[in-house]
Design a protein around this motif. Structure first.
Motif, mmCIF file in Angstrom:
data_model
loop_
_atom_site.group_PDB
_atom_site.id
_atom_site.type_symbol
_atom_site.label_atom_id
_atom_site.label_comp_id
_atom_site.label_asym_id
_atom_site.label_seq_id
_atom_site.Cartn_x
_atom_site.Cartn_y
_atom_site.Cartn_z
ATOM 1 N N ARG A 37 0.890 -1.163 0.000
ATOM 2 C CA ARG A 37 0.000 0.000 0.000
ATOM 3 C C ARG A 37 0.924 1.208 0.000
ATOM 4 O O ARG A 37 1.715 1.394 0.928
ATOM 5 C CB ARG A 37 -0.925 0.016 1.216
ATOM 6 C CG ARG A 37 -1.938 1.160 1.124
ATOM 7 C CD ARG A 37 -2.986 1.132 2.212
ATOM 8 N NE ARG A 37 -2.338 1.064 3.509
ATOM 9 C CZ ARG A 37 -2.765 0.318 4.532
ATOM 10 N NH1 ARG A 37 -3.822 -0.438 4.401
ATOM 11 N NH2 ARG A 37 -2.120 0.332 5.677
ATOM 12 N N TRP A 44 -3.098 0.161 -3.448
ATOM 13 C CA TRP A 44 -2.399 -1.130 -3.440
ATOM 14 C C TRP A 44 -1.840 -1.385 -4.824
ATOM 15 O O TRP A 44 -2.531 -1.216 -5.820
ATOM 16 C CB TRP A 44 -3.367 -2.245 -3.052
ATOM 17 C CG TRP A 44 -3.717 -2.230 -1.602
ATOM 18 C CD1 TRP A 44 -4.793 -1.613 -1.028
ATOM 19 C CD2 TRP A 44 -2.979 -2.840 -0.553
ATOM 20 N NE1 TRP A 44 -4.759 -1.806 0.326
ATOM 21 C CE2 TRP A 44 -3.663 -2.559 0.652
ATOM 22 C CE3 TRP A 44 -1.809 -3.595 -0.494
ATOM 23 C CZ2 TRP A 44 -3.215 -3.007 1.888
ATOM 24 C CZ3 TRP A 44 -1.370 -4.047 0.734
ATOM 25 C CH2 TRP A 44 -2.065 -3.758 1.909
ATOM 26 N N THR A 69 9.849 -3.757 0.116
ATOM 27 C CA THR A 69 9.203 -4.837 0.882
ATOM 28 C C THR A 69 10.136 -5.618 1.789
ATOM 29 O O THR A 69 9.658 -6.338 2.661
ATOM 30 C CB THR A 69 8.539 -5.850 -0.066
ATOM 31 O OG1 THR A 69 9.571 -6.567 -0.782
ATOM 32 C CG2 THR A 69 7.588 -5.180 -1.043
ATOM 33 N N GLU A 103 9.168 -9.450 5.248
ATOM 34 C CA GLU A 103 8.380 -8.258 4.958
ATOM 35 C C GLU A 103 8.758 -7.110 5.893
ATOM 36 O O GLU A 103 8.776 -7.272 7.103
ATOM 37 C CB GLU A 103 6.881 -8.546 5.090
ATOM 38 C CG GLU A 103 6.340 -9.557 4.110
ATOM 39 C CD GLU A 103 6.517 -10.999 4.577
ATOM 40 O OE1 GLU A 103 7.066 -11.212 5.683
ATOM 41 O OE2 GLU A 103 6.144 -11.905 3.830
ATOM 42 N N LEU A 105 8.309 -2.610 6.112
ATOM 43 C CA LEU A 105 7.796 -1.364 5.553
ATOM 44 C C LEU A 105 8.974 -0.496 5.126
ATOM 45 O O LEU A 105 10.078 -0.647 5.627
ATOM 46 C CB LEU A 105 6.951 -0.619 6.577
ATOM 47 C CG LEU A 105 5.690 -1.322 7.050
ATOM 48 C CD1 LEU A 105 4.956 -0.435 8.038
ATOM 49 C CD2 LEU A 105 4.792 -1.690 5.889
ATOM 50 N N SER A 109 6.022 2.566 1.519
ATOM 51 C CA SER A 109 4.892 1.670 1.760
ATOM 52 C C SER A 109 4.398 1.764 3.194
ATOM 53 O O SER A 109 5.189 1.871 4.121
ATOM 54 C CB SER A 109 5.286 0.225 1.433
ATOM 55 O OG SER A 109 6.376 -0.187 2.244
ATOM 56 N N THR A 110 3.066 1.732 3.336
ATOM 57 C CA THR A 110 2.472 1.721 4.676
ATOM 58 C C THR A 110 1.987 0.320 5.049
ATOM 59 O O THR A 110 1.590 0.093 6.182
ATOM 60 C CB THR A 110 1.291 2.707 4.772
ATOM 61 O OG1 THR A 110 0.290 2.335 3.821
ATOM 62 C CG2 THR A 110 1.762 4.133 4.520
ATOM 63 N N ALA A 111 2.021 -0.600 4.091
ATOM 64 C CA ALA A 111 1.670 -1.995 4.357
ATOM 65 C C ALA A 111 2.325 -2.862 3.297
ATOM 66 O O ALA A 111 2.481 -2.456 2.147
ATOM 67 C CB ALA A 111 0.152 -2.201 4.335
ATOM 68 N N GLU A 113 1.740 -6.860 2.097
ATOM 69 C CA GLU A 113 0.856 -8.009 2.295
ATOM 70 C C GLU A 113 0.985 -9.000 1.143
ATOM 71 O O GLU A 113 1.258 -8.612 0.012
ATOM 72 C CB GLU A 113 -0.615 -7.553 2.374
ATOM 73 C CG GLU A 113 -0.937 -6.598 3.489
ATOM 74 C CD GLU A 113 -0.987 -7.263 4.843
ATOM 75 O OE1 GLU A 113 -1.187 -8.493 4.913
ATOM 76 O OE2 GLU A 113 -0.804 -6.539 5.844
#
Length: 156
Positions: A37, A44, A69, A103, A105, A109-111, A113
């Motif tokens: 995100r 996304w 990531t 993974e 941040l 990126s704030t997420a 997934e």
């Protein structure tokens, strides 16, 4: 009087300049796809970014995916070429598989997934979801144009 030379300079049309970006559709063995995100707009997307002048597209994908990531990848193949018609951006999208890391941040990126293909079609804008779908299903690279929101032309 015959004029064969002119002192006026006719303007030559400027050469279009395009930015080249790369993105990695990183697919785990269970079929989930690595996504971020974005911090700047909250959308996304597959991880990616602008290709640096000194690097190959494959090196750029590895760098961008890792920076955004924390996942190291093996680049498998080019799955599509996508042109953003109003912003003069050409994106090269590669299917990748994870090779290590975990993974994390980043500033971008704030997420981070691992989403299923169904989740991707629901949370990504069409122009990014189609890139993931192409990478998951196509054996030959696709060539498409879009306006930033919708695909406006498709190729093979």
């Amino acid at each position: 009087m015959l004029l064969y030379m002119s002192s006026s300079h006719e303007e030559t049309p400027s050469t279009p300049l395009h930015s080249v970006s790369v993105a990695g559709v990183v697919v785990r063995e269970d079929g989930r796809v690595l996504t971020i995100r974005r911090a700047d707009n909250g959308t996304w997307e597959p991880p990616g970014g602008v290709l640096e002048l000194s690097e190959s597209p494959e090196d750029g994908v590895r760098r961008e995916v890792y920076e955004e990531t924390g996942i190291k990848v093996h680049v498998e193949r080019l799955t599509g070429v996508y042109k953003h018609t109003s912003r003069a951006i050409v994106a090269l999208v590669f299917r990748c598989r994870p090779e290590g890391g975990h993974e994390e941040l980043s500033d971008e990126s704030t997420a981070v997934e691992w989403l299923t293909p169904d989740e991707i079609t629901h949370c990504m804008r069409e122009v990014f979801a189609v890139r993931v779908t192409d990478a998951l299903t196509a054996s030959d690279p696709h060539v498409r144009s879009h306006d930033g929101r919708k695909v406006i032309s498709t190729g093979t």
